[in-house]
Design an enzyme around this catalytic site. Structure first.
Site, PDB file in Angstrom:
ATOM      1  N   PHE A  32       0.856  -1.184   0.000  1.00 19.63           N
ATOM      2  CA  PHE A  32       0.000   0.000   0.000  1.00 19.63           C
ATOM      3  C   PHE A  32       0.896   1.239   0.000  1.00 19.63           C
ATOM      4  O   PHE A  32       0.854   2.080   0.887  1.00 19.63           O
ATOM      5  CB  PHE A  32      -0.989   0.004   1.166  1.00 19.63           C
ATOM      6  CG  PHE A  32      -2.276   0.707   0.816  1.00 19.63           C
ATOM      7  CD1 PHE A  32      -3.173   0.128  -0.064  1.00 19.63           C
ATOM      8  CD2 PHE A  32      -2.567   1.949   1.338  1.00 19.63           C
ATOM      9  CE1 PHE A  32      -4.351   0.783  -0.419  1.00 19.63           C
ATOM     10  CE2 PHE A  32      -3.734   2.615   0.987  1.00 19.63           C
ATOM     11  CZ  PHE A  32      -4.633   2.034   0.109  1.00 19.63           C
ATOM     12  N   HIS A  37       7.292   5.793   0.922  1.00 16.51           N
ATOM     13  CA  HIS A  37       8.006   4.646   0.346  1.00 16.51           C
ATOM     14  C   HIS A  37       8.786   5.062  -0.903  1.00 16.51           C
ATOM     15  O   HIS A  37       9.927   4.635  -1.109  1.00 16.51           O
ATOM     16  CB  HIS A  37       7.020   3.537  -0.038  1.00 16.51           C
ATOM     17  CG  HIS A  37       6.256   2.956   1.107  1.00 16.51           C
ATOM     18  ND1 HIS A  37       4.906   3.121   1.250  1.00 16.51           N
ATOM     19  CD2 HIS A  37       6.666   2.206   2.165  1.00 16.51           C
ATOM     20  CE1 HIS A  37       4.502   2.491   2.340  1.00 16.51           C
ATOM     21  NE2 HIS A  37       5.546   1.933   2.915  1.00 16.51           N
ATOM     22  N   LYS A 183       3.038  10.752   6.424  1.00 13.58           N
ATOM     23  CA  LYS A 183       2.428   9.791   5.506  1.00 13.58           C
ATOM     24  C   LYS A 183       2.510   8.381   6.090  1.00 13.58           C
ATOM     25  O   LYS A 183       3.542   7.973   6.609  1.00 13.58           O
ATOM     26  CB  LYS A 183       3.116   9.851   4.140  1.00 13.58           C
ATOM     27  CG  LYS A 183       2.709  11.081   3.322  1.00 13.58           C
ATOM     28  CD  LYS A 183       3.299  11.055   1.932  1.00 13.58           C
ATOM     29  CE  LYS A 183       2.872  12.267   1.120  1.00 13.58           C
ATOM     30  NZ  LYS A 183       1.499  12.176   0.617  1.00 13.58           N
ATOM     31  N   SER A 184       1.408   7.670   5.992  1.00 13.51           N
ATOM     32  CA  SER A 184       1.327   6.313   6.520  1.00 13.51           C
ATOM     33  C   SER A 184       0.259   5.548   5.755  1.00 13.51           C
ATOM     34  O   SER A 184      -0.779   6.112   5.387  1.00 13.51           O
ATOM     35  CB  SER A 184       0.953   6.348   8.011  1.00 13.51           C
ATOM     36  OG  SER A 184       0.592   5.060   8.472  1.00 13.51           O
ATOM     37  N   SER A 185       0.508   4.266   5.527  1.00 11.72           N
ATOM     38  CA  SER A 185      -0.504   3.432   4.870  1.00 11.72           C
ATOM     39  C   SER A 185      -1.786   3.391   5.694  1.00 11.72           C
ATOM     40  O   SER A 185      -2.885   3.244   5.148  1.00 11.72           O
ATOM     41  CB  SER A 185       0.034   2.011   4.667  1.00 11.72           C
ATOM     42  OG  SER A 185       1.191   2.028   3.845  1.00 11.72           O
TER      43      SER A 185
END
Length: 282
Positions: A32, A37, A183-185
């Protein structure tokens, strides 16, 4: 770009690259993918070849955590890797990674019992075990990890040193949304109201950084200021706010160089983390 699901095939591809003296940058993920990333991928492209692994590791989730609901979108992830110049996407399944009678684990006596480790029992044993396996399979030269998971970065660095892995861990800066949220899934879990409330987490981090820059040394005062911001939001439940030595994860009373300020909080049912580093302080 190669999309590989077999451990044997991944090892053979890496062996071929190494026979041509090609260096490997590796970005471990649970998929995700987001801009955080991709920033790791961008850093990894300083190496000859870039590998991204996608594996939602069951071993690092507790019994009441979000393993089954963790967001997954393989097709999208593969396209993002293709568009960003990744050479290999490695997507093993749990049956390959953990054979039927699997019984060998990598654990640590220190560091892992602080912060997230104190709240998520067994989490870092799962992280260290799976990464030790990936390091053996993929034989990378440099592993790129995000500062957002700061404790994980330190834990893995210690494992690399303790077990003599011939690789380097490079910690890359936190990537944020335009409004500051890291930011994070898991941000995808947030409702509109929760998303708005979650900004208190990054605001508490920015305030703490400002206080340190202005010369505040008393960690209890900094923690209280962060707490005041977070407690104004009814949807937020604080898990922890701590200021620790970045290498040992031990709590400190006065700000010095190489200090980690870390927050974990539940926004509704979603647990989010954020942090800042004090480095280069004179």
């Amino acid at each position: 770009m190669e999309v590989i699901t077999s451990i044997k095939e991944a090892k053979q591809t890496v062996k071929n690259w190494k026979s041509h003296n090609l260096s490997i940058g590796y970005v471990p993920t649970m998929g995700f993918l987001h801009d955080g990333h991709l920033s790791l991928v961008k850093n990894a492209k300083t190496q000859d070849k870039v590998i991204v692994s996608i594996f939602v590791n069951p071993m690092q989730f507790g019994p009441n955590e979000d393993f089954s609901s963790y967001p997954r979108d393989l097709e999208r992830d593969i396209k993002m890797c293709q568009d960003n110049g990744v050479d290999m996407v490695f997507i093993p399944d749990a049956a390959q990674m953990y054979l039927k009678n699997f019984s060998t684990y990598v654990d640590m006596n220190t560091i892992t019992d602080k912060l997230c480790g104190a709240k998520r029992l067994g989490h870092f044993r799962g992280v260290c075990t799976v990464l030790a396996k990936f390091f053996n399979i993929l034989n990378p030269d440099i592993v790129y990890m995000g500062q957002k998971d700061a404790q994980q970065c330190v834990v893995v660095r210690h494992m690399v040193d303790d077990l003599n892995f011939d690789l380097k861990i490079q910690i890359c800066p936190i990537i944020r949304e335009e409004d500051g949220l890291a930011k994070s899934s898991r941000n995808v879990y947030l409702s509109e109201e929760e998303r708005k409330a979650s900004l208190a987490i990054s605001q508490s981090i920015f305030l703490a950084e400002k206080l340190v820059q202005e010369g505040e040394k008393d960690t209890s005062k900094i923690i209280q200021a962060m707490k005041d911001i977070l407690e104004k939001e009814k949807l937020i439940k604080i898990d922890y706010i701590e200021l620790v030595d970045f290498n040992t994860m031990e709590n400190i009373k006065n700000i010095a160089d190489n200090v980690l300020g870390a927050v974990a909080a539940f926004v509704g049912k979603t647990r989010l983390i954020d942090n800042f580093l004090v480095q280069g302080l004179k």
